[in-house]
Design an enzyme around this catalytic site. Structure first.
Site, PDB file in Angstrom:
ATOM      1  N   HIS A   1       0.861  -1.195   0.000  1.00 18.79           N
ATOM      2  CA  HIS A   1       0.000   0.000   0.000  1.00 18.79           C
ATOM      3  C   HIS A   1       0.896   1.243   0.000  1.00 18.79           C
ATOM      4  O   HIS A   1       1.959   1.253   0.633  1.00 18.79           O
ATOM      5  CB  HIS A   1      -0.909  -0.007   1.233  1.00 18.79           C
ATOM      6  CG  HIS A   1      -1.992   1.009   1.152  1.00 18.79           C
ATOM      7  ND1 HIS A   1      -1.760   2.345   1.400  1.00 18.79           N
ATOM      8  CD2 HIS A   1      -3.303   0.908   0.811  1.00 18.79           C
ATOM      9  CE1 HIS A   1      -2.898   3.018   1.222  1.00 18.79           C
ATOM     10  NE2 HIS A   1      -3.845   2.166   0.868  1.00 18.79           N
TER      11      HIS A   1
ATOM     12  N   GLU B   1      -3.811   1.764  -7.420  1.00 20.13           N
ATOM     13  CA  GLU B   1      -4.238   2.818  -6.497  1.00 20.13           C
ATOM     14  C   GLU B   1      -3.366   4.054  -6.670  1.00 20.13           C
ATOM     15  O   GLU B   1      -2.330   4.184  -6.003  1.00 20.13           O
ATOM     16  CB  GLU B   1      -4.075   2.325  -5.053  1.00 20.13           C
ATOM     17  CG  GLU B   1      -4.972   1.192  -4.657  1.00 20.13           C
ATOM     18  CD  GLU B   1      -5.347   1.325  -3.201  1.00 20.13           C
ATOM     19  OE1 GLU B   1      -6.538   1.345  -2.911  1.00 20.13           O
ATOM     20  OE2 GLU B   1      -4.436   1.444  -2.364  1.00 20.13           O
TER      21      GLU B   1
ATOM     22  N   GLY C   1      -7.833   8.845  -0.346  1.00 26.53           N
ATOM     23  CA  GLY C   1      -8.282   9.699   0.754  1.00 26.53           C
ATOM     24  C   GLY C   1      -8.591  11.122   0.362  1.00 26.53           C
ATOM     25  O   GLY C   1      -8.744  11.990   1.219  1.00 26.53           O
TER      26      GLY C   1
ATOM     27  N   SER D   1     -10.694   6.697  -3.418  1.00 23.29           N
ATOM     28  CA  SER D   1     -11.937   7.485  -3.385  1.00 23.29           C
ATOM     29  C   SER D   1     -13.117   6.787  -4.071  1.00 23.29           C
ATOM     30  O   SER D   1     -13.927   7.433  -4.732  1.00 23.29           O
ATOM     31  CB  SER D   1     -11.710   8.879  -3.982  1.00 23.29           C
ATOM     32  OG  SER D   1     -10.769   9.587  -3.187  1.00 23.29           O
TER      33      SER D   1
ATOM     34  N   GLY E   1     -10.873   2.406   0.927  1.00 17.49           N
ATOM     35  CA  GLY E   1     -10.120   2.761   2.130  1.00 17.49           C
ATOM     36  C   GLY E   1     -10.981   3.537   3.107  1.00 17.49           C
ATOM     37  O   GLY E   1     -12.218   3.477   3.064  1.00 17.49           O
TER      38      GLY E   1
END
Ligand code: PGA
Length: 222
Positions: free
Chosen positions: A97, A146, A152, A182, A203
């Site tokens: 991540h 991602e 976020g 998102s 997330g």
């Protein structure tokens, strides 16, 4: 991967007490029973055992995943959680991540070791990449695209761009490709496309509140 698609992953990050986690599971697990794909919840490692136990007692379809795995196997590594220690608690683990790469200095070499340890323990890595140029270690079957600008921020990548990237990633190998950044109930179906984007990684933005995650679950379909 052998589990049915689409794949929905909830990454709860370092959030929630056990009481809150337990409430979240009570809300989400019954909805998962009606979902035709696969749903994986990734709680803090502090709650992997209790989450697994709770879901097993209920014979739930909701699966458990780790948020990380140590690059080391068991030994003198204070604070680490070795793959073999959680292998009976989770079927999957997020590896690579961007928050781990940025905040914990995880390099391609470290991530390769993590993937190897996960695979040896029988845990399926959900390997996160931020661009199509990022290295994907051998043995990875599930890739999560991602882009960091979308994590976020409430500003996802465009579905067109994400699909283009997913196709590029698929050309490299027979990967299951999911998108993260998102994702919301409003946009989830713009991303999901059979044989292009097989799922989403949700997330903190829309997974922490069980109501938001349930809305995504209820909308998600090819
Ligand atoms: P977000 O995070 O859904 O909050 O954007 C995605 C992620 O961190 O995997």
């Amino acid at each position: 991967m052998n589990d049915p698609l689409p794949l929905l992953v909830a990454n709860l990050k370092a959030n929630k007490t056990w009481e809150e986690m337990s409430f979240w599971l009570d809300q989400v697990a019954p909805i998962v029973e009606k979902f035709t794909g696969t749903v994986i919840v990734c709680p803090s490692s502090a709650f992997l055992a209790s989450t697994h136990q709770k879901l097993q007692t209920q014979n739930s379809k909701l699966q458990t995943g780790g948020q990380d795995i140590s690059r080391f196997e068991q030994g003198a590594y204070t604070g680490e959680v070795a793959a073999s220690q959680i292998a009976n608690l989770c079927q999957y683990a997020i590896i690579g991540h961007s928050e781990r790469r940025q905040n914990f200095g995880e390099t391609d070499e470290i991530l390769t070791l993590k993937v190897q340890n996960a695979k040896s323990a029988g845990i399926e890595p959900i390997f996160c990449i931020q661009t199509e140029k990022d290295a994907i270690p051998e043995g990875v079957e599930i890739v999560a695209y991602e882009p960091t600008f979308a994590i976020g921020t409430g500003v996802p990548d465009s579905p067109e761009n994400a699909k283009g990237l997913a196709e590029e990633i698929r050309q490299k190998d027979h990967f299951t490709v999911i998108y993260g950044g998102s994702v919301s109930a409003e946009n989830v179906n713009l991303f999901l496309q059979k044989d292009v984007i097989d799922g989403v990684l949700v997330g903190a933005t829309n997974s922490l509140d069980s109501k938001n995650f349930i809305q995504i679950l209820e909308k998600a379909a090819y």
